[in-house]
Design a protein around this motif. Sequence first.
Motif, short mmCIF file in Angstrom:
data_model
loop_
_atom_site.label_atom_id
_atom_site.label_comp_id
_atom_site.label_asym_id
_atom_site.label_seq_id
_atom_site.Cartn_x
_atom_site.Cartn_y
_atom_site.Cartn_z
N ASP A 73 0.84 -1.21 0.00
CA ASP A 73 0.00 0.00 0.00
C ASP A 73 0.87 1.25 0.00
O ASP A 73 0.88 2.04 0.95
CB ASP A 73 -0.92 0.00 1.22
N CYS A 74 1.61 1.43 -1.07
CA CYS A 74 2.57 2.54 -1.15
C CYS A 74 1.90 3.91 -1.01
O CYS A 74 2.52 4.84 -0.48
CB CYS A 74 3.34 2.48 -2.48
N TRP A 75 0.67 4.03 -1.50
CA TRP A 75 -0.01 5.34 -1.48
C TRP A 75 -0.32 5.82 -0.06
O TRP A 75 -0.55 7.00 0.16
CB TRP A 75 -1.29 5.29 -2.31
N ARG A 76 -0.34 4.91 0.92
CA ARG A 76 -0.60 5.34 2.30
C ARG A 76 0.60 5.05 3.22
O ARG A 76 0.46 5.00 4.43
CB ARG A 76 -1.86 4.68 2.85
N SER A 101 7.25 6.35 2.05
CA SER A 101 7.37 6.03 0.63
C SER A 101 8.36 6.95 -0.09
O SER A 101 9.00 6.53 -1.06
CB SER A 101 6.00 6.12 -0.06
N LYS A 158 6.25 1.48 -7.23
CA LYS A 158 5.33 1.83 -6.16
C LYS A 158 3.87 1.69 -6.62
O LYS A 158 3.51 2.08 -7.72
CB LYS A 158 5.61 3.25 -5.66
N PRO A 170 0.11 2.58 -6.96
CA PRO A 170 -0.66 3.83 -6.88
C PRO A 170 -1.94 3.66 -6.07
O PRO A 170 -2.38 2.53 -5.81
CB PRO A 170 -1.00 4.10 -8.36
N ASP A 171 -2.50 4.76 -5.67
CA ASP A 171 -3.78 4.76 -4.94
C ASP A 171 -4.83 4.16 -5.87
O ASP A 171 -5.06 4.68 -6.97
CB ASP A 171 -4.14 6.20 -4.57
N SER A 211 -7.57 6.83 -7.11
CA SER A 211 -7.16 7.78 -8.14
C SER A 211 -6.81 7.07 -9.44
O SER A 211 -6.98 7.61 -10.53
CB SER A 211 -5.95 8.60 -7.66
#
Length: 215
Positions: free
Chosen positions: A193-196, A200, A208, A210-211, A214
């Motif tokens: 969960d790189c977006w959170r 990071s 990585k 992404p969310d 989005s």
Amino acid sequence: MTKAEVEEFFARLQASNPEPKGELDYLNPFTLLVAVVLSAQATDVSVNKATKDLFPIADTPEKMHALGVEGLTRYIKTIGLYNSKAKNVIELCRLLIDKHGSQVPQDRETLESLPGVGRKTANVVLNIAFGQPTIAVDTHLFRLGNRTGLAPGKTPLAVELLLEKRIPKPYLQHAHHWLILHGRYICKARKPDCWRCVVSHVCKFKEKTPDPVSA
């Protein structure tokens, strides 16, 4: 990672979780040791389910040993490899009684001489029960050390030794928990969960995630 990036890495983990705790339930150093032995190739959740009825009646080596292998097996049969684990725990109890005054040893070498106790298990017990700044490298830490660039290594021991060198002293006590929890819930094996992720921006993982919203 650079020295400055490592510092920021742990400063951010600390800010997000100032007092990290392990997820195994235990009552004292002895029950912690047993819980960690039982957790090999099993989840903490499954171990906690088994020990919630076990530990209230067997919280000392004498009480646990009195159950015998068959008696202990009845409590832990939902855990993987329960037969061999039951034998190890009962023998471990005998050795604690006979050789260590029923006390859990506070050094790695002696702990590793007990049945079912390897370096990782010993490090967990030393860290949680006795406050020693040890780092237990499980699959989560091994993955995280290599993926992020924090401590690349080909073996768990190589990752452990590099982590001990690279982690600033103020963070060593809790580093074990921060990294395990981060690997378990954020830096997951298949799809991190790189977006959170709070670290990071210093992580060296190129692909990585992404969310999903989005994206």
